[in-house]
Design a protein around this motif. Sequence first.
Motif, PDB file in Angstrom:
ATOM      1  N   SER A  11       0.819  -1.203   0.000  1.00 49.46           N
ATOM      2  CA  SER A  11       0.000   0.000   0.000  1.00 49.46           C
ATOM      3  C   SER A  11       0.859   1.261   0.000  1.00 49.46           C
ATOM      4  O   SER A  11       2.082   1.200   0.132  1.00 49.46           O
ATOM      5  CB  SER A  11      -0.919   0.024   1.230  1.00 49.46           C
ATOM      6  OG  SER A  11      -0.216   0.436   2.381  1.00 49.46           O
ATOM      7  N   GLN A  12       0.179   2.398  -0.120  1.00 53.25           N
ATOM      8  CA  GLN A  12       0.859   3.684  -0.158  1.00 53.25           C
ATOM      9  C   GLN A  12       1.647   3.978   1.117  1.00 53.25           C
ATOM     10  O   GLN A  12       2.499   4.869   1.116  1.00 53.25           O
ATOM     11  CB  GLN A  12      -0.161   4.799  -0.395  1.00 53.25           C
ATOM     12  CG  GLN A  12      -0.877   4.692  -1.728  1.00 53.25           C
ATOM     13  CD  GLN A  12      -1.882   5.811  -1.938  1.00 53.25           C
ATOM     14  OE1 GLN A  12      -1.508   6.976  -2.024  1.00 53.25           O
ATOM     15  NE2 GLN A  12      -3.156   5.465  -2.013  1.00 53.25           N
ATOM     16  N   GLN A 113      -1.636   9.296  -9.209  1.00 52.77           N
ATOM     17  CA  GLN A 113      -2.286   8.184  -8.525  1.00 52.77           C
ATOM     18  C   GLN A 113      -3.782   8.097  -8.858  1.00 52.77           C
ATOM     19  O   GLN A 113      -4.280   6.993  -9.118  1.00 52.77           O
ATOM     20  CB  GLN A 113      -2.057   8.281  -7.016  1.00 52.77           C
ATOM     21  CG  GLN A 113      -2.695   7.177  -6.185  1.00 52.77           C
ATOM     22  CD  GLN A 113      -2.075   5.805  -6.387  1.00 52.77           C
ATOM     23  OE1 GLN A 113      -1.106   5.637  -7.128  1.00 52.77           O
ATOM     24  NE2 GLN A 113      -2.649   4.802  -5.741  1.00 52.77           N
ATOM     25  N   LEU A 117      -5.679   4.872 -10.464  1.00 54.31           N
ATOM     26  CA  LEU A 117      -6.832   4.268  -9.804  1.00 54.31           C
ATOM     27  C   LEU A 117      -8.027   4.181 -10.739  1.00 54.31           C
ATOM     28  O   LEU A 117      -8.787   3.195 -10.702  1.00 54.31           O
ATOM     29  CB  LEU A 117      -7.200   5.069  -8.548  1.00 54.31           C
ATOM     30  CG  LEU A 117      -6.258   4.891  -7.355  1.00 54.31           C
ATOM     31  CD1 LEU A 117      -6.597   5.888  -6.253  1.00 54.31           C
ATOM     32  CD2 LEU A 117      -6.328   3.462  -6.823  1.00 54.31           C
ATOM     33  N   THR A 174       3.305   4.902  -7.172  1.00 55.22           N
ATOM     34  CA  THR A 174       2.437   4.746  -8.337  1.00 55.22           C
ATOM     35  C   THR A 174       3.176   4.122  -9.508  1.00 55.22           C
ATOM     36  O   THR A 174       2.593   3.376 -10.303  1.00 55.22           O
ATOM     37  CB  THR A 174       1.847   6.101  -8.754  1.00 55.22           C
ATOM     38  OG1 THR A 174       1.281   6.752  -7.613  1.00 55.22           O
ATOM     39  CG2 THR A 174       0.762   5.934  -9.813  1.00 55.22           C
ATOM     40  N   THR A 177       4.875  -0.201  -6.999  1.00 58.19           N
ATOM     41  CA  THR A 177       3.980  -1.141  -6.339  1.00 58.19           C
ATOM     42  C   THR A 177       2.558  -1.089  -6.881  1.00 58.19           C
ATOM     43  O   THR A 177       1.901  -2.129  -7.009  1.00 58.19           O
ATOM     44  CB  THR A 177       3.970  -0.888  -4.820  1.00 58.19           C
ATOM     45  OG1 THR A 177       5.316  -0.934  -4.328  1.00 58.19           O
ATOM     46  CG2 THR A 177       3.145  -1.938  -4.098  1.00 58.19           C
ATOM     47  N   MET A 178       2.067   0.079  -7.221  1.00 61.03           N
ATOM     48  CA  MET A 178       0.698   0.185  -7.735  1.00 61.03           C
ATOM     49  C   MET A 178       0.522  -0.586  -9.033  1.00 61.03           C
ATOM     50  O   MET A 178      -0.588  -0.996  -9.381  1.00 61.03           O
ATOM     51  CB  MET A 178       0.326   1.662  -7.919  1.00 61.03           C
ATOM     52  CG  MET A 178      -1.131   1.906  -8.259  1.00 61.03           C
ATOM     53  SD  MET A 178      -2.244   1.320  -6.949  1.00 61.03           S
ATOM     54  CE  MET A 178      -3.790   1.218  -7.869  1.00 61.03           C
TER      55      MET A 178
END
Length: 238
Positions: A11-12, A113, A117, A174, A177-178
């Motif tokens: 997560s962030q 981000q 999303l 972003t 990991t995103m």
Amino acid sequence: MPLTLHHMGLSQSERIIWLAEELGLDYKLVHHKRDPLFAPKSIKDLHPAGTAPVMEDDPSPVTQSRVVLAESGAIVDYIIAVHGKGQLAQTPQDGVAYPSYLEWYHFANGSLQPAMLRLFSSRMSGADPNSPTVAMNAKKWEHLLSMVENRLAETGAYLAGDKLTAADVMTVFTLTTMRGFCPVEFDTKNHASVLAYLKRIGERPAYRKAMELCEGKDFVPILGPKAELFPLLKAFNK
């Protein structure tokens, strides 16, 4: 050790652990496991936002009492100002570097981000990949990514200039990991500066330590051109 940083896997909140390691801070790290995909009750009990990251400072040097903060940007600002002696931030005293720092610092959660999303949401919804909405989300992402590429080609180093700042700490999640939630690929030609940037980030001892603390020794950060869906997303989609 009054500073406690709460991290939820993948997560962030990795941003905050990385920041603390770059600043050389003493802190307590508390891990929280997703339930099964979203934030668990242990995170929701800490703050009404119910999202990671969450920071506790008890007692805070500012208020002399317990402070609990959510929101990455707020936590980064607080830690730099209260515990980091202003390191990794730019101010008007830095002259021409300040406006660029300010813009790229807010670009991460203000534009990049959210665009990722929206792309993630449209893919998760099972929408037709050729639909106007999905195409628009993809086009917006590509445009913003090209902005990052052009900026990094200009500086040859980091987003605000030749030194790492909080703008990078906010942005890298972003780009890395995103992408395990929304696997977008980087073109080795069109995104060469982004890939070189991620290589520089991946070589930083504080980043490597933070990612190991957050996700374990076996975790491999997504720093290259390709990305694969995280197993937890594969299980969730079944």
